[in-house]
Design a protein around this motif. Sequence first.
Motif, PDB file in Angstrom:
ATOM      1  N   HIS A   1     -35.036  29.223 -19.007  1.00 45.64           N
ATOM      2  CA  HIS A   1     -33.617  29.191 -18.670  1.00 45.64           C
ATOM      3  C   HIS A   1     -33.004  30.561 -18.956  1.00 45.64           C
ATOM      4  CE1 HIS A   1     -32.879  24.756 -18.198  1.00 45.64           C
ATOM      5  NE2 HIS A   1     -34.014  24.704 -18.878  1.00 45.64           N
ATOM      6  N   VAL A   2     -32.221  31.054 -18.013  1.00 44.31           N
ATOM      7  CA  VAL A   2     -31.505  32.315 -18.200  1.00 44.31           C
ATOM      8  C   VAL A   2     -30.022  32.033 -17.985  1.00 44.31           C
ATOM      9  CG1 VAL A   2     -31.258  34.719 -17.494  1.00 44.31           C
ATOM     10  CG2 VAL A   2     -33.501  33.608 -17.363  1.00 44.31           C
ATOM     11  N   GLY A   3     -29.199  32.537 -18.901  1.00 44.99           N
ATOM     12  CA  GLY A   3     -27.784  32.179 -18.902  1.00 44.99           C
ATOM     13  C   GLY A   3     -26.992  32.736 -17.730  1.00 44.99           C
TER      14      GLY A   3
ATOM     15  N   ARG B   1     -28.744  35.814 -22.075  1.00 40.78           N
ATOM     16  CA  ARG B   1     -29.407  34.914 -23.031  1.00 40.78           C
ATOM     17  C   ARG B   1     -30.473  34.126 -22.285  1.00 40.78           C
ATOM     18  NH1 ARG B   1     -25.473  31.481 -26.589  1.00 40.78           N
ATOM     19  NH2 ARG B   1     -26.956  31.940 -28.246  1.00 40.78           N
ATOM     20  N   PHE B   2     -31.530  33.765 -23.018  1.00 40.25           N
ATOM     21  CA  PHE B   2     -32.601  32.999 -22.387  1.00 40.25           C
ATOM     22  C   PHE B   2     -33.264  32.088 -23.397  1.00 40.25           C
ATOM     23  CE2 PHE B   2     -36.328  36.275 -22.869  1.00 40.25           C
ATOM     24  CZ  PHE B   2     -35.801  36.759 -24.048  1.00 40.25           C
TER      25      PHE B   2
ATOM     26  N   ARG C   1     -36.417  36.906 -17.381  1.00 39.97           N
ATOM     27  CA  ARG C   1     -35.056  37.367 -17.658  1.00 39.97           C
ATOM     28  C   ARG C   1     -34.770  38.686 -16.944  1.00 39.97           C
ATOM     29  NH1 ARG C   1     -32.248  38.971 -23.408  1.00 39.97           N
ATOM     30  NH2 ARG C   1     -34.080  40.322 -23.589  1.00 39.97           N
TER      31      ARG C   1
ATOM     32  N   PRO D   1     -31.015  28.918 -27.188  1.00 37.77           N
ATOM     33  CA  PRO D   1     -30.745  30.145 -26.425  1.00 37.77           C
ATOM     34  C   PRO D   1     -30.862  31.365 -27.337  1.00 37.77           C
ATOM     35  CG  PRO D   1     -29.082  28.469 -25.977  1.00 37.77           C
ATOM     36  CD  PRO D   1     -29.885  27.969 -27.130  1.00 37.77           C
TER      37      PRO D   1
ATOM     38  N   GLU E   1     -32.633  27.956 -13.878  1.00 42.03           N
ATOM     39  CA  GLU E   1     -33.883  27.455 -14.463  1.00 42.03           C
ATOM     40  C   GLU E   1     -35.046  27.808 -13.552  1.00 42.03           C
ATOM     41  OE1 GLU E   1     -35.706  23.174 -16.083  1.00 42.03           O
ATOM     42  OE2 GLU E   1     -33.815  23.243 -14.972  1.00 42.03           O
TER      43      GLU E   1
ATOM     44  N   SER F   1     -29.456  24.870 -13.338  1.00 42.36           N
ATOM     45  CA  SER F   1     -29.773  23.761 -14.230  1.00 42.36           C
ATOM     46  C   SER F   1     -28.765  22.636 -14.086  1.00 42.36           C
ATOM     47  CB  SER F   1     -29.806  24.237 -15.682  1.00 42.36           C
ATOM     48  OG  SER F   1     -29.982  23.144 -16.574  1.00 42.36           O
TER      49      SER F   1
ATOM     50  N   THR G   1     -27.126  27.599 -16.858  1.00 39.02           N
ATOM     51  CA  THR G   1     -28.251  28.518 -16.687  1.00 39.02           C
ATOM     52  C   THR G   1     -28.837  28.386 -15.290  1.00 39.02           C
ATOM     53  OG1 THR G   1     -29.926  26.910 -17.407  1.00 39.02           O
ATOM     54  CG2 THR G   1     -28.887  28.254 -19.119  1.00 39.02           C
TER      55      THR G   1
END
Length: 361
Positions: A128-130, A4-5, A248, A55, A227, A220, A225
């Motif tokens: 942000h990437v999870g 997720r991003f 991502r 997200p 960041e 983050s 996430t």
Amino acid sequence: MALRFGVEEEYFVVDPVSRRIVPRAAVVVARASADLGDRVSTELIATSAEAKTSPCDDLTKLDEQIRSMRAAMAAAAAAEDLLLAATGTPVLGEPIPPPISRGPRYADSLAHYRALDDDMSICSCHVHVGIADRALAVEVSNHLRPWLPTLLALAANSPYWAGRDTGHACWRVMSWARWPVAGPPPFFRSLTHFDETVEKLLDSGALMDAATLFWDVRPSTRFPTIEIRLADVALTSDDAVLFAVLIRALVQQSVTAIETGATAPDPAPEILRAACWLAARDGLSGKGIDTFTGRPAAQRDLAAALLVHVRDALQDNGDLDHAATGMRRLLTTGTGADRQRAAYRRRERLTDVVDSAALSP
């Protein structure tokens, strides 16, 4: 499974007649919150407003959110007889000293960092990437480091500063260079090494708090996430989506490398810093440094190499065609900085530059 991003963007608040930045972000944020809720906020500087997506699982959802978010922000500004401009630095206006937004945190920042806050008239994009595992996020950071100059070149969108052409594609990053903790992060041996480093910076007083850890990549402090925070705000929604998709894929490719036991490259800090400086100066138009070899290389070739590097992750996410098309477009039409300068050359008016970057309702 695709990670997720989400995206955070900052925009300058601009007078529609003079096209100069004005300290009226608070009224735009108040009006936009009716549509976006807590996805919109003020920033340290009263001339910029921030909006963020939720997200997202896939490119289509992110694209829809960025477009609707920008439209809502533009409509809120228009209702207050204002414009919003997506440029990394103010094209027109008097950015120093900037008007500081109200609030205890902003007052604390001014007391702690003092005149450094004078250089904060800038607008950026954070992706942000999870990744909930902080130890994994630190490892991913190590794998991302060699690619940071190329990402910076792709996202360059701040050639002008207060009425003059700086000669740089990304002047915003020059402001960050003065801060105690900014630019490419160190190579961390472990999560413990990361936490110990941050603790020492806090204990020394170099950092006001962990949220002012301004490295280009960091776990983050607010979300589960990693960041990536080195980019100028994108000139267009298309640019923003392309950048987020590449980020991502790069994170996902890094996770795969870690799972297979690959060792992260560790370019020398002085080479990495110089490569970032060249990318900020010339964007995609000049030569940079291949951080894997330390040798000179055309920025366009480095961008092509990035696309090859993340091809498998893009394919897995269903994003390959979109990313390849977007990269061709960027290499053909130029970065946001190139297009800002093209807007100026048509009539040699900086007001045209602001208009070319204005968000539309």
